[in-house]
Design a protein around this motif. Sequence first.
Motif, PDB file in Angstrom:
ATOM      1  N   VAL A 165       0.875  -1.164   0.000  1.00 38.71           N
ATOM      2  CA  VAL A 165       0.000   0.000   0.000  1.00 38.71           C
ATOM      3  C   VAL A 165       0.916   1.218   0.000  1.00 38.71           C
ATOM      4  CG1 VAL A 165      -1.753   1.304   1.251  1.00 38.71           C
ATOM      5  CG2 VAL A 165      -1.834  -1.203   1.250  1.00 38.71           C
ATOM      6  N   MET A 166       0.946   1.907  -1.102  1.00 38.32           N
ATOM      7  CA  MET A 166       1.871   3.026  -1.293  1.00 38.32           C
ATOM      8  C   MET A 166       3.283   2.552  -0.967  1.00 38.32           C
ATOM      9  SD  MET A 166      -0.682   6.152  -0.129  1.00 38.32           S
ATOM     10  CE  MET A 166       0.598   7.338   0.091  1.00 38.32           C
ATOM     11  N   SER A 167       3.984   3.214  -0.035  1.00 39.71           N
ATOM     12  CA  SER A 167       5.374   2.829   0.255  1.00 39.71           C
ATOM     13  C   SER A 167       5.474   1.734   1.315  1.00 39.71           C
ATOM     14  CB  SER A 167       6.161   4.059   0.724  1.00 39.71           C
ATOM     15  OG  SER A 167       5.617   4.562   1.932  1.00 39.71           O
ATOM     16  N   TYR A 168       4.336   1.232   1.794  1.00 35.31           N
ATOM     17  CA  TYR A 168       4.322   0.191   2.817  1.00 35.31           C
ATOM     18  C   TYR A 168       4.207  -1.178   2.162  1.00 35.31           C
ATOM     19  CZ  TYR A 168       3.449   4.166   5.850  1.00 35.31           C
ATOM     20  OH  TYR A 168       3.546   5.356   6.509  1.00 35.31           O
ATOM     21  N   THR A 172       3.973  -4.586   6.737  1.00 36.86           N
ATOM     22  CA  THR A 172       3.079  -3.653   7.423  1.00 36.86           C
ATOM     23  C   THR A 172       1.632  -4.113   7.339  1.00 36.86           C
ATOM     24  OG1 THR A 172       4.564  -1.814   6.928  1.00 36.86           O
ATOM     25  CG2 THR A 172       2.298  -1.248   7.515  1.00 36.86           C
ATOM     26  N   THR A 173       1.239  -4.673   6.197  1.00 42.33           N
ATOM     27  CA  THR A 173      -0.183  -4.959   5.946  1.00 42.33           C
ATOM     28  C   THR A 173      -0.611  -6.397   6.211  1.00 42.33           C
ATOM     29  OG1 THR A 173       0.110  -5.495   3.595  1.00 42.33           O
ATOM     30  CG2 THR A 173      -0.230  -3.157   4.173  1.00 42.33           C
ATOM     31  N   LEU A 174       0.323  -7.299   6.484  1.00 36.97           N
ATOM     32  CA  LEU A 174      -0.063  -8.694   6.706  1.00 36.97           C
ATOM     33  C   LEU A 174      -1.017  -8.783   7.897  1.00 36.97           C
ATOM     34  CD1 LEU A 174       0.472 -11.652   5.728  1.00 36.97           C
ATOM     35  CD2 LEU A 174       2.020 -11.824   7.687  1.00 36.97           C
ATOM     36  N   PRO A 175      -2.205  -9.348   7.703  1.00 36.69           N
ATOM     37  CA  PRO A 175      -3.124  -9.508   8.826  1.00 36.69           C
ATOM     38  C   PRO A 175      -2.563 -10.496   9.845  1.00 36.69           C
ATOM     39  CG  PRO A 175      -4.273  -9.791   6.732  1.00 36.69           C
ATOM     40  CD  PRO A 175      -2.806  -9.798   6.442  1.00 36.69           C
ATOM     41  N   ILE A 176      -2.579 -10.076  11.123  1.00 39.14           N
ATOM     42  CA  ILE A 176      -2.099 -10.963  12.181  1.00 39.14           C
ATOM     43  C   ILE A 176      -3.226 -11.366  13.123  1.00 39.14           C
ATOM     44  CG2 ILE A 176       0.275 -10.125  12.061  1.00 39.14           C
ATOM     45  CD1 ILE A 176      -0.364  -8.546  14.706  1.00 39.14           C
TER      46      ILE A 176
END
Length: 184
Positions: A165-168, A172-176
């Motif tokens: 997502v953009m620069s991430y 950062t986005t992996l659901p935990i």
Amino acid sequence: MTKYIAKITALNADKIGVSPHGTAEFTENGDKLHIKVEMFDTPKNIEHWEHFHGFPDGRDAQVPTMAQDVNHDGYIDLPETEPVSGTTMVPLDSAPEDMNIPHDGYPVADENGHYEYEVDVPLDKLQAKFKEAFGSTDLQLDKRVVYVHGVPADLKLPDSVKGDVMSYDAHTTLPIAAGKIVKA
């Protein structure tokens, strides 16, 4: 006053080495929405994005299962959650009413993997932004799923794990962890 709660349970635990769990509470009271999230056993000392996801058309969002691992890499990544949970809607950050999703400003877990998040949101501002984005002022919290995201940058993820997502990136986005919001 209307209260909603989500019991948040682990996703991808066998791959990330911890089993995050906790609760989220949403209390609509007059012109405010009070949000409280408490998480345990998350990856420690890192920021954790957290949001509620859902379908703009009002369909009932659900927590994903391994059935959503369509590429069979053993991870449920962010794109794989969309068919059952919908899109990212509202961030649980310092200003949910701004609906600014990709940024640094989410809770950071301590050395034990614990954090608490609590905020009062001006309901009129959140509803106005929500209408701008999704066409309705009705948050339909009981049709949403809370997600907690984020693993350490040094955790080796296969190239098949997506979610930039953009620069991430997918770290950062992996659901935990995730939990279905229900009316209390």
